[in-house]
Motif scaffolding. Structure first.
Motif, PDB file in Angstrom:
ATOM      1  N   MET A 146      44.225  69.019   3.077  1.00 43.88           N
ATOM      2  CA  MET A 146      43.438  67.928   2.496  1.00 43.88           C
ATOM      3  C   MET A 146      43.383  66.798   3.499  1.00 43.88           C
ATOM      4  SD  MET A 146      43.637  66.226  -1.249  1.00 43.88           S
ATOM      5  CE  MET A 146      42.447  64.974  -1.743  1.00 43.88           C
ATOM      6  N   ARG A 147      42.212  66.600   4.054  1.00 45.59           N
ATOM      7  CA  ARG A 147      42.026  65.605   5.093  1.00 45.59           C
ATOM      8  C   ARG A 147      42.005  64.200   4.497  1.00 45.59           C
ATOM      9  NH1 ARG A 147      37.272  69.647   6.611  1.00 45.59           N
ATOM     10  NH2 ARG A 147      37.406  69.679   4.330  1.00 45.59           N
ATOM     11  N   GLY A 148      42.440  63.235   5.300  1.00 44.90           N
ATOM     12  CA  GLY A 148      42.556  61.866   4.825  1.00 44.90           C
ATOM     13  C   GLY A 148      43.964  61.502   4.390  1.00 44.90           C
ATOM     14  N   PHE A 149      44.849  62.516   4.310  1.00 43.99           N
ATOM     15  CA  PHE A 149      46.242  62.297   3.943  1.00 43.99           C
ATOM     16  C   PHE A 149      47.130  62.930   5.002  1.00 43.99           C
ATOM     17  CE2 PHE A 149      43.899  61.897   0.050  1.00 43.99           C
ATOM     18  CZ  PHE A 149      44.536  60.865  -0.637  1.00 43.99           C
ATOM     19  N   ASP A 150      48.330  62.364   5.144  1.00 42.40           N
ATOM     20  CA  ASP A 150      49.250  62.868   6.152  1.00 42.40           C
ATOM     21  C   ASP A 150      49.861  64.190   5.689  1.00 42.40           C
ATOM     22  OD1 ASP A 150      50.699  62.940   8.485  1.00 42.40           O
ATOM     23  OD2 ASP A 150      51.298  60.831   8.347  1.00 42.40           O
ATOM     24  N   ILE A 151      50.558  64.861   6.582  1.00 38.49           N
ATOM     25  CA  ILE A 151      51.207  66.116   6.240  1.00 38.49           C
ATOM     26  C   ILE A 151      52.165  65.891   5.074  1.00 38.49           C
ATOM     27  CG2 ILE A 151      52.925  65.704   8.067  1.00 38.49           C
ATOM     28  CD1 ILE A 151      53.293  68.719   8.228  1.00 38.49           C
ATOM     29  N   ARG A 152      52.019  66.718   4.024  1.00 38.13           N
ATOM     30  CA  ARG A 152      52.778  66.593   2.780  1.00 38.13           C
ATOM     31  C   ARG A 152      52.682  65.182   2.205  1.00 38.13           C
ATOM     32  NH1 ARG A 152      58.500  68.967   4.612  1.00 38.13           N
ATOM     33  NH2 ARG A 152      58.214  67.266   6.085  1.00 38.13           N
ATOM     34  N   GLY A 153      51.511  64.570   2.417  1.00 39.40           N
ATOM     35  CA  GLY A 153      51.340  63.163   2.036  1.00 39.40           C
ATOM     36  C   GLY A 153      50.970  62.945   0.591  1.00 39.40           C
ATOM     37  N   ILE A 154      50.814  64.020  -0.191  1.00 43.78           N
ATOM     38  CA  ILE A 154      50.383  63.908  -1.586  1.00 43.78           C
ATOM     39  C   ILE A 154      51.476  64.492  -2.479  1.00 43.78           C
ATOM     40  CG2 ILE A 154      48.675  64.698  -3.278  1.00 43.78           C
ATOM     41  CD1 ILE A 154      46.644  64.767  -1.038  1.00 43.78           C
ATOM     42  N   ILE A 213      37.834  62.629  10.865  1.00 42.96           N
ATOM     43  CA  ILE A 213      37.997  61.228  10.499  1.00 42.96           C
ATOM     44  C   ILE A 213      37.721  61.145   8.997  1.00 42.96           C
ATOM     45  CG2 ILE A 213      37.179  58.878  10.821  1.00 42.96           C
ATOM     46  CD1 ILE A 213      36.363  59.658  13.654  1.00 42.96           C
ATOM     47  N   ALA A 214      38.752  60.849   8.219  1.00 40.98           N
ATOM     48  CA  ALA A 214      38.626  60.905   6.759  1.00 40.98           C
ATOM     49  C   ALA A 214      39.228  59.648   6.141  1.00 40.98           C
ATOM     50  CB  ALA A 214      39.326  62.149   6.213  1.00 40.98           C
ATOM     51  N   LYS A 215      38.611  59.189   5.086  1.00 42.15           N
ATOM     52  CA  LYS A 215      39.053  58.010   4.350  1.00 42.15           C
ATOM     53  C   LYS A 215      39.469  58.423   2.948  1.00 42.15           C
ATOM     54  CE  LYS A 215      39.462  53.630   3.170  1.00 42.15           C
ATOM     55  NZ  LYS A 215      40.580  52.772   3.688  1.00 42.15           N
ATOM     56  N   ASP A 238      50.811  59.083   1.323  1.00 44.33           N
ATOM     57  CA  ASP A 238      50.681  58.720   2.733  1.00 44.33           C
ATOM     58  C   ASP A 238      49.296  59.107   3.223  1.00 44.33           C
ATOM     59  OD1 ASP A 238      53.303  57.826   2.884  1.00 44.33           O
ATOM     60  OD2 ASP A 238      54.067  59.826   3.313  1.00 44.33           O
ATOM     61  N   THR A 239      48.526  58.143   3.676  1.00 41.55           N
ATOM     62  CA  THR A 239      47.166  58.409   4.148  1.00 41.55           C
ATOM     63  C   THR A 239      47.131  58.469   5.664  1.00 41.55           C
ATOM     64  OG1 THR A 239      46.619  56.055   4.155  1.00 41.55           O
ATOM     65  CG2 THR A 239      46.173  57.290   2.135  1.00 41.55           C
ATOM     66  N   LYS A 240      46.054  59.071   6.153  1.00 44.02           N
ATOM     67  CA  LYS A 240      45.879  59.196   7.601  1.00 44.02           C
ATOM     68  C   LYS A 240      44.393  59.257   7.896  1.00 44.02           C
ATOM     69  CE  LYS A 240      47.992  61.617  11.490  1.00 44.02           C
ATOM     70  NZ  LYS A 240      48.895  62.718  11.870  1.00 44.02           N
ATOM     71  N   LEU A 241      43.931  58.397   8.782  1.00 48.45           N
ATOM     72  CA  LEU A 241      42.497  58.298   9.053  1.00 48.45           C
ATOM     73  C   LEU A 241      42.028  59.342  10.054  1.00 48.45           C
ATOM     74  CD1 LEU A 241      39.822  56.699   8.724  1.00 48.45           C
ATOM     75  CD2 LEU A 241      40.567  55.289  10.667  1.00 48.45           C
ATOM     76  N   PHE A 242      42.827  59.602  11.078  1.00 51.62           N
ATOM     77  CA  PHE A 242      42.372  60.407  12.214  1.00 51.62           C
ATOM     78  C   PHE A 242      43.343  61.552  12.460  1.00 51.62           C
ATOM     79  CE2 PHE A 242      42.675  61.316  16.755  1.00 51.62           C
ATOM     80  CZ  PHE A 242      41.363  61.587  17.083  1.00 51.62           C
ATOM     81  N   THR A 243      42.827  62.778  12.543  1.00 49.20           N
ATOM     82  CA  THR A 243      43.659  63.939  12.864  1.00 49.20           C
ATOM     83  C   THR A 243      42.898  64.838  13.827  1.00 49.20           C
ATOM     84  OG1 THR A 243      42.825  65.190  10.959  1.00 49.20           O
ATOM     85  CG2 THR A 243      44.853  63.948  10.642  1.00 49.20           C
ATOM     86  N   PHE A 244      43.648  65.560  14.645  1.00 48.94           N
ATOM     87  CA  PHE A 244      43.019  66.506  15.547  1.00 48.94           C
ATOM     88  C   PHE A 244      43.984  67.634  15.842  1.00 48.94           C
ATOM     89  CE2 PHE A 244      45.393  63.826  18.399  1.00 48.94           C
ATOM     90  CZ  PHE A 244      45.852  64.679  19.385  1.00 48.94           C
ATOM     91  N   ASN A 245      43.406  68.762  16.260  1.00 51.09           N
ATOM     92  CA  ASN A 245      44.174  69.920  16.688  1.00 51.09           C
ATOM     93  C   ASN A 245      43.524  70.499  17.929  1.00 51.09           C
ATOM     94  OD1 ASN A 245      46.426  70.878  14.692  1.00 51.09           O
ATOM     95  ND2 ASN A 245      44.762  70.142  13.391  1.00 51.09           N
ATOM     96  N   VAL A 246      44.309  70.830  18.918  1.00 52.35           N
ATOM     97  CA  VAL A 246      43.826  71.443  20.149  1.00 52.35           C
ATOM     98  C   VAL A 246      44.721  72.623  20.471  1.00 52.35           C
ATOM     99  CG1 VAL A 246      43.343  71.123  22.587  1.00 52.35           C
ATOM    100  CG2 VAL A 246      43.019  69.235  21.022  1.00 52.35           C
ATOM    101  N   GLY A 247      44.095  73.745  20.835  1.00 47.44           N
ATOM    102  CA  GLY A 247      44.874  74.877  21.325  1.00 47.44           C
ATOM    103  C   GLY A 247      45.526  75.697  20.248  1.00 47.44           C
ATOM    104  N   THR A 248      45.198  75.455  18.986  1.00 45.48           N
ATOM    105  CA  THR A 248      45.722  76.276  17.912  1.00 45.48           C
ATOM    106  C   THR A 248      44.624  76.507  16.898  1.00 45.48           C
ATOM    107  OG1 THR A 248      47.457  76.490  16.227  1.00 45.48           O
ATOM    108  CG2 THR A 248      46.554  74.312  16.563  1.00 45.48           C
ATOM    109  N   GLN A 249      44.708  77.559  16.147  1.00 50.11           N
ATOM    110  CA  GLN A 249      43.664  77.876  15.182  1.00 50.11           C
ATOM    111  C   GLN A 249      43.665  76.866  14.050  1.00 50.11           C
ATOM    112  OE1 GLN A 249      41.378  80.213  15.408  1.00 50.11           O
ATOM    113  NE2 GLN A 249      42.150  80.925  17.352  1.00 50.11           N
ATOM    114  N   PHE A 250      42.470  76.617  13.501  1.00 52.62           N
ATOM    115  CA  PHE A 250      42.372  75.707  12.371  1.00 52.62           C
ATOM    116  C   PHE A 250      41.528  76.338  11.290  1.00 52.62           C
ATOM    117  CE2 PHE A 250      39.588  74.487  15.842  1.00 52.62           C
ATOM    118  CZ  PHE A 250      38.357  74.715  15.296  1.00 52.62           C
TER     119      PHE A 250
END
Length: 890
Positions: free
Chosen positions: A681-689, A867-869, A878-890
């Motif tokens: 779930m984008r817009g929230f941190d890891i285990r943020g809900i 980029i999620a609000k 715990d919310t998070k506005l910006f996340t990215f992943n490089v070099g791993t499957q998503f």
């Protein structure tokens, strides 16, 4: 040391060579010393080495005693050169005594290739007809040069040149050297379109497979010139106009011109758009007795007054053919068009006739050199002797293509059989690599530094089996896994497989902006599974797994010495929820998954749906007992023009089958619960809900801290969760598509909840700083004793002058924290707090986030940025506005 050029170009210093043999002249020079005519007295041969003189004389028509003329001698020269055995020929006349002076072509010692880097020797040598121990001939050398150049042209290198050279050796032997200048790859500099009035050239170019050369197509081959691709582009133009209503569209001419420097092409299309038509009357006529036209009309999605679209007509024919085919008929569906050029309408009548029954005589498979025949045949939905059915042929093609072993555009050809009612199906496959070796490294906002090494063979030994092995390492997880799958066990349509694995996971919690490692979980186990189809689109998967979990906490950080000197997990340091998770447990589980899948592509679907219902039962032995149920569904729509809309929903519930181990403890252990947040779930941190415990410290004045960076945050997970999402993939221009960029807009809604409130580990607080314990009156919490049941006491540290906390079996602490008037507890010198625990987030009420994301299939690996609000959140999330992943499957 001089090299002879065999094509008229400058020589290179290679070795001593004989002079290059001149080409046979169109009109031979006059033989030396010849009169205009005479009588042949004798014919001698000089200079021959490998050939006998009689053999040389047999190549000419001159004979002793015959008269000769200048024309006859010229013809003799031509005949000798035509044999391609001689590098030089001369005829001398001494009053009728003719001498034929020859220099034989050399014998080839070896063939050498120089300058080829893009094409290896093994690609070029099959095109060369000259070979060692053969007689060298200039015509063969020229033909070999032409074939090598053509090979490079097929690679898009039209500027390539080949210069053949001959290196003279002893005994009339030579080395043939092909000096290759590969040149730059010929690009398409410009695509011109003439005659377009209703659509821009940019719109039309975006429909083509060939692209104009631009800097951002560095890793693309779409801007390389290919004559076959030009023909395909003409079809793409025609298809585009036919879907927009231009039924009379045609391509008048298509010309590709090579620039003078031979580096680029300029392509020009001349088109004629014609008039735009709308659909007129639309009808269906059925000649099949058991099928009424009204039944088939429901399959027609064409409406009178809509713009004419040839694709809709084709889709309607396919839909009627498939539907009637499923009913056991062999339909012949033909659209009958009536064009009204005055009203600019196109009426269409779909005529459905029951064609004579045709049977499959044979199924032939060609081109599979590695894959065994049975691997392909078992995907056919038809067998020899069955009635021909076009729907089943199409389904067979889709199933074979879904194997991933062959070229993308596979077609099953239909050829006449031995009788009019017989047909032969022929699948011409072109195999591609099925082995994958992946070594990647990257950085993720979720797991920091990542290394991934995996090897996978999807068609092991050509039997369709899958073998895989993988190793993963990151800052928070490490794993090694081995797996094997046999899709047709004992040649039955039953898939069986197994995995063995070892996973080490370091969980963490946020302490302000820092991540502190909490528990460490080591999981070792295996799983065996079996799957079988229930229908064409529905399958059932069964599995059994056995795992051993070891959950531990850092003893230096979270443990305390007890009364008897033993270490125990201290809830005042770790929290009771973490202490409850510590231990070693066996989990023996059996489960199933019911899958309904109609997706057109499992990796990047654009239409279709997939629904998965699964359950796992843990309790066949072992220490853990529960039933876990999950539901997952996705549906995709292709909206046209590159827009793809999808919706998804998933949810789960875990029900314990054992009692709670103690007061304040949940019957479902922490490591078995559901968690929600990034990346699901984008817009929230890891285990943020979801449910969590916050430890909020008091300041020196006895007030709770308000700065989130000072608060310790532990996610607890829940027994239930749901997550829904809606996403719209937005098409970009041709350049962005070439780069593999796929932006999208999304909305995520979800929640996780349902955990027993943990026993709080709050302390008594001296809010007034008067040395007396004050009660915390928060309605969620109550004052408790420590883990041994001892009352918590406060004292003022004589060194720091700060209020601290300790326990005593009896009595009260003095200024040093020692217990006075009682036997001191070993914990008497351990001070805690001051802080307060709060249990938050345990609600089913939804959290909502919206945002924008981009997928990029980069040359260095997949990349995802979001980029999620968070529009709707709950206290503690715990919310998070910006996340990215490089070099791993998503």
């Amino acid at each position: 040391m001089v090299g002879t050029v065999l094509g008229g170009l400058p020589a290179a210093a290679l070795a001593q060579v004989a002079p290059a043999a001149p080409a046979a002249p169109a009109q031979s020079a006059a033989p030396l010393g010849l009169p205009g005519s005479g009588v042949i007295r004798s014919i001698n041969v000089a200079g021959s080495q490998r050939l006998e003189p009689d053999t040389v004389r047999s190549y000419v028509k001159l004979r002793a005693g015959d008269p000769y003329t200048r024309e006859a001698l010229d013809q003799a020269l031509k005949d000798l050169y035509a044999t391609e055995l001689f590098a030089d020929v001369q005829i001398r006349d001494d009053k009728g005594a003719l001498t034929i002076q020859v220099r034989e072509n050399p014998v080839i010692n070896r063939i050498v290739l120089e300058g080829n880097k893009r094409l290896k020797d093994e690609k070029i040598r099959p095109e060369i007809r000259l070979a060692p121990r053969q007689i060298f001939t200039r015509s063969k050398a020229r033909a070999d040069v032409a074939r090598i150049i053509e090979l490079y042209r097929r690679q898009g290198r039209f500027a390539a040149t080949v210069e053949p050279k001959m290196v003279q050796l002893d005994q009339n032997r030579v080395d043939i050297v092909f000096e290759i200048n590969e040149g730059a790859k010929s690009k398409v500099r410009q695509i011109n379109i003439i005659g377009n009035q209703n659509y821009s050239a940019g719109d039309l170019r975006s429909e083509m497979a060939t692209k104009e050369s631009r800097w951002f197509r560095l890793f693309s081959s779409g801007d390389s010139y290919d004559p076959d691709k030009m023909a395909y582009d003409q079809q793409k133009l025609r298809q585009y106009y036919l879907t927009q209503g231009y039924a009379d569209f045609r391509v008048i001419s298509a010309v590709a011109e090579l620039t003078p420097d031979k580096r680029d092409f300029i392509i020009t299309y001349v088109i004629e758009e014609g008039q735009r038509y709308k659909f007129g009357a639309v009808d269906v006529e059925s000649e099949i007795r058991d099928i009424r036209p009204e039944t088939l009309k429901a399959l027609v999605r064409i409406r009178q007054g809509d713009w004419y679209n040839a694709k809709l007509v084709e889709d309607t024919v396919d839909s009627i053919t498939e539907t009637t085919g499923l009913l056991g008929f062999t339909p012949d569906v033909r659209p009958d068009f009536v064009r009204d050029k005055d009203a600019l309408t196109m009426s269409v009548t779909f005529k459905v006739a029951d064609a004579p029954r045709v049977y499959v005589e044979a199924i032939n498979i060609n081109g599979n050199t590695h894959t065994k025949d049975k691997v392909i045949r078992r995907e056919f939905r038809l067998s020899e002797g069955d009635a021909f059915n076009s729907f089943r042929v199409k389904r067979s093609r889709d199933r074979i293509q879904s194997l991933g072993y062959f070229q993308e555009k596979l077609e099953i050809e239909q050829k006449p059989g031995s009788a009019p009612d017989r047909v032969v199906l022929e699948a011409n496959v072109e195999e591609k690599s099925t082995g994958e070796l992946q070594v990647s490294a990257g950085f993720s906002s979720l797991e920091k530094f990542i290394i991934d090494l995996s090897i996978r063979e999807r068609n092991f030994m050509g039997k369709g089996q899958e073998v895989r092995a993988g190793v993963n390492y990151s800052s928070y997880s490490k794993s090694i896994e081995l797996g094997f799958t046999e899709p047709y066990f004992m040649d039955k349509n039953i898939a069986v497989g197994g995995d063995i694995f070892r996973r080490d996971y370091n969980s963490f919690r946020y302490n302000g902006n820092d991540r502190d490692t909490t528990y460490e979980q080591t999981t070792t186990g295996f799983q065996i599974r079996a799957g079988l189809p229930l229908t064409e689109y529905t399958s059932l998967a069964l599995r059994y797994g056995l795992t051993y979990d070891d959950v531990s906490l850092d003893k230096n950080t979270f443990y305390t010495v007890g009364e008897n000197g033993e270490l125990f997990c201290d809830p005042l340091l770790a929290g009771r929820y973490l202490c409850d998770a510590v231990g070693k447990r066996w989990t023996s589980s059996v489960g199933y998954s019911l899958v309904f899948d109609t997706l057109n592509n499992r990796l990047r679907p654009s239409r279709g749906q997939r629904v998965i219902i699964s359950q796992d039962f843990a309790g066949l032995g072992g220490d853990v007992k529960y039933i876990r149920t999950r539901f997952d569904a996705d549906k995709y729509w292709n909206l046209g023009s590159g827009f793809i809309f999808s919706v998804g929903a998933e949810g789960g519930a875990i029900v314990p089958l054992q009692n709670s181990p103690g007061p304040g403890q949940d019957a479902v252990r922490l490591t078995d619960r559901f968690f929600l947040g990034e990346p699901q779930m984008r817009g929230f941190d890891i285990r943020g809900i979801g449910p969590r415990v916050l430890r909020i410290p008091y300041d020196a004045n006895g007030n709770l801290a308000t700065d989130r960076n000072q608060i310790s945050d532990d996610a607890l997970g829940g027994r239930y969760y749901y997550l829904t999402r809606a996403e719209l993939e937005i098409p970009l221009g041709s350049g962005a598509r070439e780069l593999g960029l796929r932006p999208s807009l999304f909305v995520d809604v979800g929640s996780v909840w349902g955990v027993k409130q943990p026993e709080p580990t709050a302390v008594f607080v001296d809010k007034n700083n008067d040395g007396k314990l004050d009660t915390i009156n928060d309605p969620i919490y109550r004052d408790i004793r420590d883990i041994n049941g001892n009352q918590l006491y406060t004292y003022v540290d004589s060194t720091t002058n700060q209020t601290a906390y300790t326990t005593c079996v009896a009595g009260t602490p003095d200024s040093s924290g020692a217990c006075v008037g009682s036997n001191p507890n070993p914990k008497a010198q351990q001070a805690y707090g001051p802080w307060e625990e709060r249990f938050l987030g345990d609600t089913w009420k939804p959290r909502v986030s919206v945002g924008f994301g981009v997928n990029w299939n980069s040359p260095f690996g997949p990349f995802r940025i979001d980029i999620a609000k968070a529009l709707v959140k709950r206290e503690g999330d715990d919310t998070k506005l910006f996340t990215f992943n490089v070099g791993t499957q998503f």
